[in-house]
Design an enzyme around this catalytic site. Sequence first.
Site, mmCIF file in Angstrom:
data_model
loop_
_atom_site.group_PDB
_atom_site.id
_atom_site.type_symbol
_atom_site.label_atom_id
_atom_site.label_comp_id
_atom_site.label_asym_id
_atom_site.label_seq_id
_atom_site.Cartn_x
_atom_site.Cartn_y
_atom_site.Cartn_z
ATOM 1 N N ALA A 64 50.118 37.048 42.991
ATOM 2 C CA ALA A 64 48.862 37.761 43.252
ATOM 3 C C ALA A 64 47.705 37.099 42.517
ATOM 4 C CB ALA A 64 48.994 39.226 42.850
ATOM 5 N N TYR A 65 47.940 36.709 41.288
ATOM 6 C CA TYR A 65 46.911 36.009 40.511
ATOM 7 C C TYR A 65 46.476 34.731 41.218
ATOM 8 C CZ TYR A 65 44.934 33.103 36.797
ATOM 9 O OH TYR A 65 44.122 32.271 36.058
ATOM 10 N N GLY A 66 47.441 33.929 41.657
ATOM 11 C CA GLY A 66 47.116 32.689 42.353
ATOM 12 C C GLY A 66 46.311 32.947 43.611
#
Length: 251
Positions: A155-157
């Site tokens: 999700a961060y990426g």
Amino acid sequence: MSTLTGKTALVTGGSRGIGRAVSERLARDGARVAVHYGRDEAAAKETVAAIEAAGGEAFALQAELGVPGDAAALWAAFDARADGLDILVNNAGTTGVRHPIADITERDFDHVFAINTKAPFFVTRLALPRLRDGGRIVNVSTGLTRGGAMPELIAYGMTKGAIDVFTATLAKDLGPRGITVNAVAPGAIDTDMNADWLRADAEARKAVAEQNAAGRVGEPRDVADIIAFLASDDSRWVTGQWIDATGGQLL
């Protein structure tokens, strides 16, 4: 150095880690720096005090990002202390929960996107009437958007992949005003955000160092110095770029 004398900069998440290094570097180059923070007032005051002790000029402003009305609150605080902007560094961010897709809830997903993607979008949108022609916007991305995010950081990426698209598109839109927009993409940097694994685990630290061409772990100043270049007039012909700041981690 005085390459930024007379300029005003805003660094989101400017009180700790990469943000603090950026705030101190821009102030050292002559800019008056608005050091934004979300909750850690003590860290913001410490950063401002360090800048002033070194002969620079700075002030702290508070606004929690990732909540309704965050961008408007940030700019209201800024307008109370400054008149116009020359440099915007969208640095504030979070990795969110470190889970693979099977364990990420909608709440987890919405939280990391609210801080890492929605907030810089609307902070920048409201910055544009304040940002003087010839200004600079620098977005902090990540090397994970080109090297493949680890499963627990999917999700961060994704949030940073959106920032990369935002950067390139906005650069073209703002070019006629002489405003450049670039993204700087760090690898693993020795900050509080990574303290739970990078500082606490000697084997993990050794592995990260071995991935870099220089054979060491990145430091906040390594990224801050690149951002300082992009904030200066020397970078006037560089825009819409994704700049690898991983120390060769992707080679």
